[in-house]
Structure formats: structure tokens, C-alpha cells
Design a protein around this motif. Structure first.
Motif, PDB file in Angstrom:
ATOM      1  N   TYR A   1       0.835  -1.195   0.000  1.00 45.76           N
ATOM      2  CA  TYR A   1       0.000   0.000   0.000  1.00 45.76           C
ATOM      3  C   TYR A   1       0.871   1.247   0.000  1.00 45.76           C
ATOM      4  O   TYR A   1       1.862   1.321   0.734  1.00 45.76           O
ATOM      5  N   ASN A   2       0.498   2.198  -0.838  1.00 40.78           N
ATOM      6  CA  ASN A   2       1.207   3.471  -0.923  1.00 40.78           C
ATOM      7  C   ASN A   2       0.218   4.585  -0.611  1.00 40.78           C
ATOM      8  O   ASN A   2      -0.677   4.873  -1.409  1.00 40.78           O
ATOM      9  N   TYR A   3       0.357   5.209   0.554  1.00 43.67           N
ATOM     10  CA  TYR A   3      -0.593   6.250   0.950  1.00 43.67           C
ATOM     11  C   TYR A   3      -0.519   7.476   0.044  1.00 43.67           C
ATOM     12  O   TYR A   3      -1.460   8.274  -0.001  1.00 43.67           O
ATOM     13  N   ARG A   4       0.552   7.617  -0.702  1.00 44.25           N
ATOM     14  CA  ARG A   4       0.666   8.761  -1.611  1.00 44.25           C
ATOM     15  C   ARG A   4      -0.205   8.593  -2.844  1.00 44.25           C
ATOM     16  O   ARG A   4      -0.400   9.550  -3.609  1.00 44.25           O
ATOM     17  N   ASP A   5      -0.724   7.386  -3.039  1.00 46.56           N
ATOM     18  CA  ASP A   5      -1.685   7.149  -4.121  1.00 46.56           C
ATOM     19  C   ASP A   5      -3.127   7.220  -3.642  1.00 46.56           C
ATOM     20  O   ASP A   5      -4.048   7.225  -4.470  1.00 46.56           O
ATOM     21  N   GLY A   6      -3.333   7.242  -2.310  1.00 46.89           N
ATOM     22  CA  GLY A   6      -4.694   7.235  -1.785  1.00 46.89           C
ATOM     23  C   GLY A   6      -4.980   8.368  -0.833  1.00 46.89           C
ATOM     24  O   GLY A   6      -5.758   9.278  -1.131  1.00 46.89           O
ATOM     25  N   VAL A   7      -4.346   8.341   0.342  1.00 49.56           N
ATOM     26  CA  VAL A   7      -4.628   9.334   1.374  1.00 49.56           C
ATOM     27  C   VAL A   7      -4.221  10.735   0.922  1.00 49.56           C
ATOM     28  O   VAL A   7      -4.975  11.697   1.098  1.00 49.56           O
ATOM     29  N   SER A   8      -3.035  10.866   0.353  1.00 49.79           N
ATOM     30  CA  SER A   8      -2.537  12.192  -0.033  1.00 49.79           C
ATOM     31  C   SER A   8      -3.414  12.875  -1.087  1.00 49.79           C
ATOM     32  O   SER A   8      -3.789  14.043  -0.926  1.00 49.79           O
ATOM     33  N   PRO A   9      -3.774  12.187  -2.194  1.00 47.95           N
ATOM     34  CA  PRO A   9      -4.678  12.839  -3.165  1.00 47.95           C
ATOM     35  C   PRO A   9      -6.021  13.206  -2.547  1.00 47.95           C
ATOM     36  O   PRO A   9      -6.562  14.279  -2.834  1.00 47.95           O
ATOM     37  N   TRP A  10      -6.572  12.328  -1.705  1.00 45.97           N
ATOM     38  CA  TRP A  10      -7.855  12.644  -1.045  1.00 45.97           C
ATOM     39  C   TRP A  10      -7.732  13.905  -0.202  1.00 45.97           C
ATOM     40  O   TRP A  10      -8.621  14.765  -0.237  1.00 45.97           O
TER      41      TRP A  10
END
Length: 245
Positions: free
Chosen positions: A154-163
Motif C-alpha cells: 500500500y502506498n498512501y501517496r496514491d490514496g490518502v494524499s490525493p484525497w
């Protein structure tokens, strides 16, 4: 529920944050303070306060880099995913440890020093609990997220950061957070709870800058009457007849 948690709820908290600060500044200016307890105890405070504040400064800078800087930007300068997360671990873990240790010392001080404990409100206790949980979850996410990213999970820069960035463009995609691990969800949710609590706690002192210290004289001189020895003030006396005694 996903739409409420990751689209509606953040805007409710941000609205409370803004309106709450305006309200408190207008109607509670004298309460806009940390309610300093240094007078009661200073030894533990001298250790815990710098640790916590400098640690939190590092944590905030890490969030700016991780949440606000798009991954395309770091890719453009040749920073690989593995190198980025190694940097995140090297900077985030020491900052998080300093913040946690500093907060633990401050909480211990409030619990064990009688006058400080008496000055601690229920509001303070709830704020410390939420803040501490947010910091610990953030540290866990930094460790787990970096290791999982290197492992390809999991890469949070692909999910949490854009959100998070989409919130400020008024186009948050709830599905990005819905697919995130539970630790990231709890961290984001409690972080917004803390944002909503902010205006009504001692955390408002973050937005207070002691600008007057730069222009205030280090020593204030008071002139004295040569005959009576009484202070006459710092202003020069006006010209005119002397007062008849």
C-alpha cells in the motif's frame, strides 16, 4: 457512511475550526492563552515542552511533504519511492518519538504536580487523549506505510494524499479513503476531530505570535522626582509652572 466520513465530516470540522476561532477571538480574547502553569513547576516543563514542540514541528513538516507534495513532483526530480520512504522514516520517527516523549512528560507533570493537576480541565484531558492518539497512529502509519510501500502492498501517496488535497479543491473522492488501511482511516478521522476541538482548547496559542517582544525595550526605565523619589513615568515632563506643594 463512506461519503459522510470522508466528504461531509471533514468540511464540518473545518467549518467549526474557522468559525470557532473567529468566535473565540471576538468573545474570549482573555482566554486566548495556553494558561501557562510554569509558575507551579518548571523543571519537567523545561524538558517536556521543547521536546514536544520541536517534535511536532518536525511532524508538521513531514505531513507537508507527504500530503501536500504530489508524488509526480518527487518522481520528476528522480527521487524513487524507496528513497522517499527511507527519508520519511529517518525524519518522521525521531520527530514522532520526540513529540510522544515530550507529551508524556507534560501529561505526567499535569498528573503528579498538585497545583498543575488542579488547573487541568476536562477539556484539557480530552484534548491530550485525542492528540496523543493521533500522534501514535501517525507514527505507526509512517512505519507500516513505509514498510508496506517498499513491499508493494500500500502506498498512501496514491490514496490518502490525493484525497487530502482534493478537500481543498472541493472534490474529495471518498473511495480513496475507503480502500485505505484501518490505521490511516483512524488517523485521518481523529485528526479532523482534533481540528474541530482546536478553537475551544489551549491549542489556540499556536496562532498567537509574540510580535511585541521585538519592539519592547529590554529594560523599562522610570524617572523619579529628585525631591520626593516617586516615579514620574517614562515620558518627559511637560513644560510649564511647577505645581505648588
Amino acid at each position: 457512511m463512506s461519503t459522510f466520513l470522508w466528504v461531509i465530516f471533514p468540511y464540518i470540522c473545518l467549518a467549526v475550526f474557522v468559525v470557532g476561532h473567529v468566535w473565540r477571538y471576538r468573545y474570549d480574547k482573555f482566554g486566548w492563552t495556553t494558561r501557562s502553569s510554569q509558575l507551579y513547576e518548571s523543571k519537567l516543563l523545561r524538558i517536556g515542552s521543547p521536546l514536544f514542540h520541536f517534535g511536532m514541528l518536525g511532524v508538521v513538516l513531514g505531513h507537508v511533504m507527504g500530503l501536500l507534495l504530489p508524488q509526480d513532483w518527487t518522481d520528476a526530480v528522480g527521487l524513487s519511492h524507496e528513497a522517499y520512504h527511507v527519508i520519511a522514516l529517518a525524519g518522521g520517527i525521531p520527530a514522532g518519538i520526540a513529540a510522544v516523549v515530550g507529551l508524556a512528560i507534560l501529561v505526567y507533570r499535569r498528573r503528579t504536580v498538585g497545583p498543575v493537576f488542579s488547573a487541568t480541565t476536562v477539556n484539557d484531558k480530552v484534548m491530550y487523549a485525542v492528540l496523543g492518539t493521533v500522534i501514535v497512529l501517525g507514527m505507526w502509519n509512517t512505519i507500516a506505510g513505509s514498510l508496506f510501500t517498499i513491499g508493494g502492498e500500500y502506498n498512501y501517496r496514491d490514496g490518502v494524499s490525493p484525497w487530502f488535497r482534493q478537500i481543498f479543491w472541493f472534490q474529495p473522492d471518498a473511495s480513496l479513503m475507503a480502500s485505505a488501511p484501518l490505521g490511516f482511516k483512524l488517523h485521518a478521522f481523529l485528526a479532523f476531530v482534533l481540528i474541530a476541538m482546536w478553537p475551544f482548547t489551549r491549542l489556540v496559542h499556536v496562532f498567537s505570535a509574540p510580535l511585541g517582544y521585538f519592539t519592547r525595550p529590554y529594560i523599562v526605565y522610570r524617572s523619579r522626582d529628585e525631591r520626593t523619589g516617586r516615579a514620574t513615568g517614562s515620558r518627559a515632563p511637560k513644560r510649564g509652572w511647577e505645581k505648588v506643594q
